[in-house]
Design an enzyme around this catalytic site. Structure first.
Site, mmCIF file in Angstrom:
data_model
loop_
_atom_site.group_PDB
_atom_site.id
_atom_site.type_symbol
_atom_site.label_atom_id
_atom_site.label_comp_id
_atom_site.label_asym_id
_atom_site.label_seq_id
_atom_site.Cartn_x
_atom_site.Cartn_y
_atom_site.Cartn_z
ATOM 1 N N GLU A 1 0.856 -1.189 0.000
ATOM 2 C CA GLU A 1 0.000 0.000 0.000
ATOM 3 C C GLU A 1 0.892 1.239 0.000
ATOM 4 O O GLU A 1 1.874 1.301 0.718
ATOM 5 C CB GLU A 1 -0.852 -0.035 1.279
ATOM 6 N N ARG B 1 -0.804 7.890 1.449
ATOM 7 C CA ARG B 1 -0.250 8.915 2.336
ATOM 8 C C ARG B 1 -1.320 9.311 3.331
ATOM 9 O O ARG B 1 -2.482 9.533 2.936
ATOM 10 C CB ARG B 1 0.127 10.172 1.529
ATOM 11 N N GLY C 1 9.106 12.347 9.213
ATOM 12 C CA GLY C 1 8.792 11.586 10.423
ATOM 13 C C GLY C 1 7.648 10.657 10.091
ATOM 14 O O GLY C 1 7.478 10.259 8.944
ATOM 15 N N CYS D 1 6.021 5.581 9.045
ATOM 16 C CA CYS D 1 6.488 4.761 7.921
ATOM 17 C C CYS D 1 7.935 5.024 7.533
ATOM 18 O O CYS D 1 8.797 4.186 7.773
ATOM 19 C CB CYS D 1 5.584 4.967 6.706
HETATM 20 C C1 UDX Z 1 4.690 7.716 3.380
HETATM 21 C C2 UDX Z 1 4.711 7.399 1.876
HETATM 22 O O1 UDX Z 1 4.482 8.566 1.093
HETATM 23 C C3 UDX Z 1 3.650 6.386 1.546
HETATM 24 O O2 UDX Z 1 3.691 6.046 0.178
HETATM 25 C C4 UDX Z 1 3.870 5.174 2.395
HETATM 26 O O3 UDX Z 1 2.854 4.269 2.163
HETATM 27 C C5 UDX Z 1 3.925 5.523 3.871
HETATM 28 O O4 UDX Z 1 4.880 6.534 4.102
HETATM 29 P P1 UDX Z 1 3.192 9.238 4.969
HETATM 30 O O5 UDX Z 1 4.025 8.751 6.106
HETATM 31 O O6 UDX Z 1 1.720 9.329 5.138
HETATM 32 O O7 UDX Z 1 3.446 8.321 3.684
HETATM 33 O O8 UDX Z 1 3.696 10.699 4.646
HETATM 34 P P2 UDX Z 1 4.291 11.499 3.399
HETATM 35 O O9 UDX Z 1 3.309 12.448 2.890
HETATM 36 O O10 UDX Z 1 4.925 10.591 2.426
HETATM 37 O O11 UDX Z 1 5.416 12.352 4.157
HETATM 38 C C6 UDX Z 1 6.442 11.687 4.886
HETATM 39 C C7 UDX Z 1 7.274 12.658 5.658
HETATM 40 O O12 UDX Z 1 8.142 13.359 4.794
HETATM 41 C C8 UDX Z 1 6.496 13.724 6.417
HETATM 42 O O13 UDX Z 1 7.092 13.880 7.710
HETATM 43 C C9 UDX Z 1 6.688 14.972 5.585
HETATM 44 O O14 UDX Z 1 6.615 16.138 6.362
HETATM 45 C C10 UDX Z 1 8.078 14.756 5.046
HETATM 46 N N1 UDX Z 1 8.362 15.440 3.784
HETATM 47 C C11 UDX Z 1 7.667 15.115 2.660
HETATM 48 C C12 UDX Z 1 9.379 16.393 3.711
HETATM 49 O O15 UDX Z 1 10.030 16.689 4.728
HETATM 50 N N2 UDX Z 1 9.659 16.982 2.523
HETATM 51 C C13 UDX Z 1 8.984 16.667 1.388
HETATM 52 O O16 UDX Z 1 9.301 17.220 0.319
HETATM 53 C C14 UDX Z 1 7.951 15.716 1.461
#
Ligand code: UDX
Length: 438
Positions: free
Chosen positions: A151, A154, A260, A263
């Site tokens: 999966e 996000r 953070g 995941c």
């Molecule tokens: C992530 C993956 O995107 C998803 O495909 C997987 O299934 C689970 O992990 P999620 O944890 O919901 O999803 O968050 P996501 O939107 O991917 O962001 C992850 C982290 O990266 C967040 O802490 C976000 O603040 C940070 N981030 C994201 C950045 O610091 N910079 C960016 O450009 C993008």
């Protein structure tokens, strides 16, 4: 089709509602009776835009029910999705597989007819094969196959990502399992969604590789951000310029406090741990740097805050904007914002944290911090404000009004989403991570 979804956390609750929305009869199962009670009455146990509506719609249509019993699940389903967590194992960087294993041990002995077990949880490569052996030992019926269907949703966009994914990836060991999964996802495949059918190990690896790549992109831009800080260059136009190269792309290139959540951090650690187990850790050691660059951002933010306060955090009043690990979520697992807030407090600062959705979870995780859900309150008397989670509502704040509430109009934008010229024009001293000071 009759589908069970076992584990109703951030992934499973949305998957269960999504499968019902596709027209299937769905039973969601969880060991947490309170969560099941909430879901049964159409309430999402966490903040996820669009989920309550999807739950209610499908519960009233009679397609979605919930239970705490794996025996019920075994009787109900022809396809069983495993959506339980695979957190970091205590005292290790590897994934803890106890919840996945417990599902198989609880479900399989109760099966009475052929079915397909489909893992969705993020797991170390080799898990599906290991579970298939376990199933063969425990199952009273033959023809129970284990498939893997990672999966990619996000948090904050989970409903859309479930119903309109970029791609579907399935790992199977027979054409029948592939046909079953095509039937499960027929409503999505009709929309032309790419469908990649492969072996189970490859499917498992697609997920951890995707997360490793995303984490690498974020830490890459944050490493460059540190260089920018050192020489007075500006990471924002730099990132924009990189992103215009179609081979690089601008997504996941937002510099700031880093990643953070439940995941990315634990998944890259578990990926490296698994590679080491396989004797090929050397090739993935860069993931250790990705992790270190990411964690270092939090220390950088604390150091910048200390510098902005003249060298000491002792007894200083600090306002923190944001507690969730990212906006549109109430999830505080491995939240960079809370990690920074707690570090400031441990250095003697008086920290008050605002978040529109995550205060309750934050209080559970960091009970010693002060919290408010009123944005004006967090600013009252503050000598320094830190913008640590980029909620949309923070972009709309009125710096002129807020300057009347604080003791000192001084802000660190650790997410680079505030209009810092606007804040400066209203009399604020502004620092932004990776951007020149003034
Ligand atoms: C992530 C993956 O995107 C998803 O495909 C997987 O299934 C689970 O992990 P999620 O944890 O919901 O999803 O968050 P996501 O939107 O991917 O962001 C992850 C982290 O990266 C967040 O802490 C976000 O603040 C940070 N981030 C994201 C950045 O610091 N910079 C960016 O450009 C993008």
């Amino acid at each position: 089709m009759r589908i069970t979804v076992i584990g109703t956390g951030y992934l499973g609750a949305v998957h269960a509602a999504g499968m019902a929305q596709l027209g299937h009869d769905v039973l969601g199962v969880d060991v947490d009776a309170f969560k099941i009670q909430q879901l049964s009455s159409g309430h999402a146990p966490f903040f996820e835009p669009g989920l309550p509506e999807l739950l209610r719609q499908n519960i009233s249509a009679g397609r979605l029910k919930f239970s705490t019993s794996l025996k019920d699940a075994a009787e109900f389903g022809d396809v069983h999705f495993i959506c339980v967590g695979t957190p970091q194992r205590p005292g290790s960087t590897a994934a803890d597989m106890k919840y996945v294993d417990a599902v198989v041990q609880g479900l399989v002995p109760n099966l009475s007819r052929p079915c397909l077990i489909v893992g969705k949880s993020t797991v170390p490569v080799g898990t599906a094969a290991r579970l298939a052996t376990m199933v063969a030992e425990l199952s009273p019926v033959a023809q129970v196959e284990v498939a893997w269907n990672p999966e990619f949703l996000r948090e904050g966009f989970a409903v859309n990502d479930t119903l309109h994914p970029d791609r579907l990836v399935v790992g199977v060991t027979s054409p029948e399992a592939d046909a079953t999964l095509r039937e499960v996802y027929a409503g999505i495949l009709d929309a032309g969604t790419p469908y990649i059918s492969t072996d189970v190990a490859t499917a498992e690896l697609v997920k951890v590789s995707a997360n490793a790549f995303l984490a690498t992109k974020i830490s890459f831009i944050n490493a460059i951000s540190e260089i920018c800080e050192a020489v007075g260059a500006d990471i924002l136009p730099l990132a924009t310029a990189l992103g215009h190269d179609a081979r690089i792309g601008n997504r996941f290139l937002a510099p700031g406090l880093g990643f953070g959540g439940g995941c990315l951090p634990k998944d890259i650690r578990a990926f490296l741990a698994r590679a080491e187990e396989l004797g090929i850790g050397e090739s993935l050691t860069f993931l250790r740097n990705i992790d270190a660059i990411n964690i270092n951002r939090r220390q950088n933010a604390v150091d910048l805050a200390r510098g902005m306060l003249g060298g000491s955090l002792e007894n200083r009043r600090i306002a923190v904007l944001g507690a969730a690990f990212k906006p549109n979520s109430d999830d505080v697992r491995d939240s960079p914002a809370l990690s920074v807030a707690a570090a400031l407090q441990s250095h003697g600062a008086h920290v008050r944290v605002h978040d529109p959705e995550a205060v309750e979870n934050a209080r559970g995780a960091y009970p010693h911090l002060n919290y408010t859900t009123e944005v004006d309150k967090v600013f009252e008397g503050a000598e320094l404000t830190l913008h640590l989670t980029e909620w949309q509502e923070y972009r709309q704040l009125d710096p002129a009004h807020l300057s009347t509430l604080v003791t000192a109009p001084c802000i660190l934008d650790a997410r680079n989403t505030l209009d810092i010229d606007h804040w400066r024009a209203a009399g604020w001293t502004v620092r932004a991570m990776g951007r020149p000071g003034r």
